[in-house]
Scaffold this motif. Structure first.
Motif, mmCIF file in Angstrom:
data_model
loop_
_atom_site.group_PDB
_atom_site.id
_atom_site.type_symbol
_atom_site.label_atom_id
_atom_site.label_comp_id
_atom_site.label_asym_id
_atom_site.label_seq_id
_atom_site.Cartn_x
_atom_site.Cartn_y
_atom_site.Cartn_z
ATOM 1 N N ALA A 187 124.257 51.681 6.532
ATOM 2 C CA ALA A 187 124.908 50.438 6.078
ATOM 3 C C ALA A 187 125.385 50.592 4.623
ATOM 4 O O ALA A 187 126.513 50.230 4.287
ATOM 5 N N ASP A 188 124.529 51.148 3.785
ATOM 6 C CA ASP A 188 124.905 51.340 2.381
ATOM 7 C C ASP A 188 126.055 52.337 2.239
ATOM 8 O O ASP A 188 126.996 52.121 1.472
ATOM 9 N N GLY A 189 125.932 53.454 2.957
ATOM 10 C CA GLY A 189 126.937 54.512 2.842
ATOM 11 C C GLY A 189 128.303 54.036 3.313
ATOM 12 O O GLY A 189 129.328 54.290 2.671
ATOM 13 N N LEU A 190 128.302 53.313 4.425
ATOM 14 C CA LEU A 190 129.570 52.817 4.950
ATOM 15 C C LEU A 190 130.183 51.788 4.007
ATOM 16 O O LEU A 190 131.396 51.808 3.751
ATOM 17 N N ALA A 191 129.351 50.894 3.485
ATOM 18 C CA ALA A 191 129.870 49.871 2.562
ATOM 19 C C ALA A 191 130.412 50.534 1.295
ATOM 20 O O ALA A 191 131.469 50.155 0.785
ATOM 21 N N THR A 192 129.710 51.533 0.788
ATOM 22 C CA THR A 192 130.178 52.238 -0.408
ATOM 23 C C THR A 192 131.529 52.899 -0.154
ATOM 24 O O THR A 192 132.479 52.738 -0.924
ATOM 25 N N LEU A 193 131.606 53.655 0.946
ATOM 26 C CA LEU A 193 132.858 54.369 1.221
ATOM 27 C C LEU A 193 134.011 53.387 1.407
ATOM 28 O O LEU A 193 135.090 53.557 0.839
ATOM 29 N N LEU A 194 133.787 52.337 2.203
ATOM 30 C CA LEU A 194 134.895 51.443 2.548
ATOM 31 C C LEU A 194 135.290 50.519 1.399
ATOM 32 O O LEU A 194 136.459 50.210 1.231
ATOM 33 N N PHE A 195 134.326 50.072 0.605
ATOM 34 C CA PHE A 195 134.667 49.119 -0.460
ATOM 35 C C PHE A 195 134.978 49.820 -1.781
ATOM 36 O O PHE A 195 135.857 49.383 -2.522
ATOM 37 N N ASP A 196 134.257 50.897 -2.080
ATOM 38 C CA ASP A 196 134.479 51.573 -3.361
ATOM 39 C C ASP A 196 135.314 52.833 -3.224
ATOM 40 O O ASP A 196 135.814 53.351 -4.224
ATOM 41 N N GLY A 197 135.460 53.337 -2.002
ATOM 42 C CA GLY A 197 136.308 54.497 -1.775
ATOM 43 C C GLY A 197 135.553 55.806 -1.928
ATOM 44 O O GLY A 197 134.524 55.884 -2.590
ATOM 45 N N LEU A 198 136.110 56.829 -1.267
ATOM 46 C CA LEU A 198 135.456 58.134 -1.300
ATOM 47 C C LEU A 198 135.693 58.859 -2.624
ATOM 48 O O LEU A 198 134.904 59.703 -3.044
ATOM 49 N N ARG A 199 136.794 58.503 -3.306
ATOM 50 C CA ARG A 199 137.131 59.211 -4.542
ATOM 51 C C ARG A 199 136.029 59.007 -5.576
ATOM 52 O O ARG A 199 135.438 57.926 -5.665
#
Lengths: 206, 206
Positions: A187-199
């Motif tokens: 849940a944390d990883g997905l939220a981080t990637l989608l909201f803050d971006g992979l960059r």
């Protein structure tokens, strides 16, 4: 309601309750396809007669309905749970994504089955209708988050909603509970990637 | 190779080439399922006899193989196209995501079929093996981008790779060419959301 007494839990005692029956049916539908699974196959997997199954449910269609409703009810509960909390739409949106991840992890076989439904029967068409209603409400949440300035306004909210749920739904394809990531880590990883971006975030100048 | 002369293109002239045969077969497989589609159904849709189909291909399995290989070849071409350009791993990664979006849009029915393959035959198992090889190489690219500092190092590269492709692959479920977004708009939008995140970028203080 079934008139057959519930004679056992999931393990160790003979007999089946509806929940166990449903688990076994959903596993069969996911492995062989709903259309490719007959009552004979369910009877074989359960080790009980077809007429014993009919004590619990009216047939295959009811099992499908119970299964997709379980997935849909859990997803709608996530949307509804946030409705009266005094948070911004952006916070609600992020919590909805995390909550949906939890549902996908907890109810993986049920959501997997839901996502394969193509509208070939009244039960399937009703499930598709509920999915559309969910998508519509979720896209509305993205639009409100954009309107309040919390998420980008250079992406169409409907597009963003579909990409977010595309990423969430992909969990049914690849998440394995024994793969080393807990539900909360996902849940944390997905939220981080989608909201803050992979960059990699740029660091403030020292 | 077929010994039957190619007697027509896709429209307006009688006869079928292999490409048209494949288009029709893939549409049928996606609508009815590969297992649920017989040669009779293909014969009916094409308006030609089964033996005419057998002039082009050895059977259903060869059609499936041609179809999934077309999708896989296009996806691998995206990975390989970037290999000798003098760019950073992070740029390669972003270009691979954009290139994969283009493949999904251009070859939507073929990728849709590929993503439904479950390993029920030698052809399906070989397709799954090629998908795993693709995923492995793509995750390696994410890892190199993280190592060079271009993408987050607080997310597992394998996890990030799966989320990225989960979002890309979801296009098969919802992208419609007539829905108002061009292929390049989808590639740009997806890259923006996945690399920069949905959250509104904070503005530098005035």
């Amino acid at each position: 309601m079934s008139t057959t007494p519930v004679t056992g839990g999931r393990r160790g005692r003979p007999g089946y309750d509806r929940a166990t029956l449903l688990d076994v049916a959903v596993a069969a539908f996911n492995e062989r396809g709903y259309d490719g699974t007959g009552m004979e196959e369910l009877s074989r997997r359960l080790g009980i007669t077809k007429s014993a199954i009919y004590h619990h449910v009216s047939g295959k269609e009811e099992l499908l309905e119970l299964a997709v409703d379980r997935a849909l009810d859990a997803l709608f509960a996530v949307l509804d749970a946030e409705l009266d909390r005094p948070v911004t739409a952006t916070e609600r949106l992020e919590e909805t994504v995390r909550g949906a991840v939890r549902v996908l992890v907890d109810e993986q076989p049920y959501v997997t089955l839901l996502l394969r439904v193509r509208g070939n029967s009244p039960v399937e068409r009703r499930a598709l209708e509920r999915r559309r209603e969910f998508d519509h409400r979720f896209a509305g949440l993205v639009a409100r988050a954009a309107a309040e300035g919390g998420v980008r306004d250079d992406l169409d909210p409907g597009f963003a909603a579909r990409v977010l749920f595309g990423a969430v739904n992909s969990l049914t394809e690849w998440y394995r509970p024994d793969g080393g990531m807990t539900r909360e880590a996902v849940a944390d990883g997905l939220a981080t990637l989608l909201f803050d971006g992979l960059r990699r975030p740029s660091r403030p100048p020292a």
